[in-house]
Design a protein around this motif. Structure first.
Motif, mmCIF file in Angstrom:
data_model
loop_
_atom_site.group_PDB
_atom_site.id
_atom_site.type_symbol
_atom_site.label_atom_id
_atom_site.label_comp_id
_atom_site.label_asym_id
_atom_site.label_seq_id
_atom_site.Cartn_x
_atom_site.Cartn_y
_atom_site.Cartn_z
ATOM 1 N N GLU A 265 -6.987 6.070 3.175
ATOM 2 C CA GLU A 265 -5.480 6.008 3.421
ATOM 3 C C GLU A 265 -4.817 6.726 2.321
ATOM 4 O OE1 GLU A 265 -3.866 2.301 4.538
ATOM 5 O OE2 GLU A 265 -5.720 1.656 5.244
ATOM 6 N N ASP B 291 0.455 4.414 -2.640
ATOM 7 C CA ASP B 291 0.476 5.788 -2.222
ATOM 8 C C ASP B 291 1.518 6.657 -3.110
ATOM 9 O OD1 ASP B 291 -1.777 4.819 -0.500
ATOM 10 O OD2 ASP B 291 -0.500 4.930 1.383
ATOM 11 N N ALA C 205 -2.364 10.246 2.204
ATOM 12 C CA ALA C 205 -1.220 10.408 1.516
ATOM 13 C C ALA C 205 -1.012 11.613 0.644
ATOM 14 C CB ALA C 205 -0.796 8.929 0.925
ATOM 15 N N GLN D 187 1.010 -1.349 -0.186
ATOM 16 C CA GLN D 187 -0.028 0.024 -0.146
ATOM 17 C C GLN D 187 0.938 1.207 -0.057
ATOM 18 O OE1 GLN D 187 -3.487 0.346 -0.431
ATOM 19 N NE2 GLN D 187 -2.769 2.468 -0.592
ATOM 20 N N ARG D 188 1.733 1.157 0.751
ATOM 21 C CA ARG D 188 2.642 2.529 0.657
ATOM 22 C C ARG D 188 3.376 2.733 -0.437
ATOM 23 N NH1 ARG D 188 5.604 -1.606 3.085
ATOM 24 N NH2 ARG D 188 7.726 -1.947 2.105
ATOM 25 N N GLU D 189 3.590 1.824 -1.240
ATOM 26 C CA GLU D 189 4.237 2.063 -2.550
ATOM 27 C C GLU D 189 3.151 2.493 -3.700
ATOM 28 O OE1 GLU D 189 6.673 -1.043 -4.525
ATOM 29 O OE2 GLU D 189 7.346 -1.729 -2.364
#
Length: 264
Positions: A100, A71, A104, A67-69
């Motif tokens: 989320e 974002d 971001a 998920q962070r990638e």
């Protein structure tokens, strides 16, 4: 370079005809489309041929990108000046981690808009002829995610079990037996009707009906796999009377392709 914009767009539950007009308008001018696993091909075809198509789909045991990638990808593409459509199945703010992604984007100063979509929460039962509310059967409904409800200490099991309201469970197939057992343990009758709607609103839709005591065995025998929406409550009794959608209908298949590709 001028900052681009990100649109967090709900693609709906599967039937391209349920895509909103605003979602279609946004897709038609996308430079980049970042899409999930359950978005149908006719919807993807609405995007311009020149659009960069980036698949970031997730399944229970495989994530294309963390998920962070995802974002970071949205931020990067927008800062490069692109109009980015983040295309998510159903509605982006219903168990879709859209919030989320919005957090971001805001943290990085990227402008964004949210385009709501038709959720499988309501659409899959409706296509199976199951109203979530009914004047004499259920005054309301609860929605939980099967991925987390067993582990979360905040799941209101007593409320879910003792209420006469409908319970809708998304992403619960892997824990179906445990969820049914937990509802019975907290007081819901074992003969409470349950429906499992697989691939709701699509030509692959299949609905199986049982009770809290029997549904896990029925699903195993029939080989029903995710994605599916689970509906618990007396409204399931209406399935045999109100079911209207024939997924085997050739005319429906043609309508889906036509609606998704041209007339939306």
């Amino acid at each position: 370079m001028k900052m681009g914009r990100v649109f967090l767009v709900g693609a709906g539950p599967g039937d391209p005809g349920l895509l909103t007009l605003k979602a279609k308008s946004v897709l038609e001018r996308a430079d980049v489309v970042v899409y999930d696993r359950l978005v149908s091909q006719p919807i993807l075809h609405i995007a311009p041929d020149t659009a960069e198509m980036i698949y970031v789909g997730k399944s229970t045991d495989h994530h294309t990108l963390p998920q962070r990638e995802i974002d970071a990808l949205l931020v990067q593409k927008a800062k490069a000046g692109h109009t980015v459509v983040r295309l998510k199945g159903g509605d982006p703010f219903i168990f879709g981690r859209g919030a989320e992604e919005a957090e971001a984007l805001r943290a990085h100063g990227v402008p964004y808009e949210v385009v709501p979509g038709v959720s499988s929460v309501t659409a899959a039962p409706a296509y199976a002829g199951i109203p979530l509310t009914h004047r004499t059967l259920a005054a309301g409904f609860h929605v939980v995610t099967g991925h987390e409800c067993l582990q979360s200490t905040g799941t209101p099991w007593e409320l879910l079990a003792r209420s006469s309201q409908t319970v809708v469970i998304l992403m619960g197939m892997g824990n179906l037996r445990e969820i049914a057992d937990r509802l019975v343990q907290f007081g819901r009758a074992g003969d409470t009707p349950v429906a499992v709607v697989h691939m709701g609103t699509t030509p692959e839709q299949e609905t199986v009906v049982g009770t809290l005591e029997s549904i896990a065995d029925i699903v195993a025998q029939r080989g029903i796999e995710p994605p599916a929406v689970i509906v618990v409550g007396d409204v399931v009794k209406l399935h045999s009377l109100l079911h209207w959608f024939d997924p085997r209908s050739t005319s429906h298949d043609e309508h889906v392709v036509r609606a998704g590709a041209t007339s939306l």
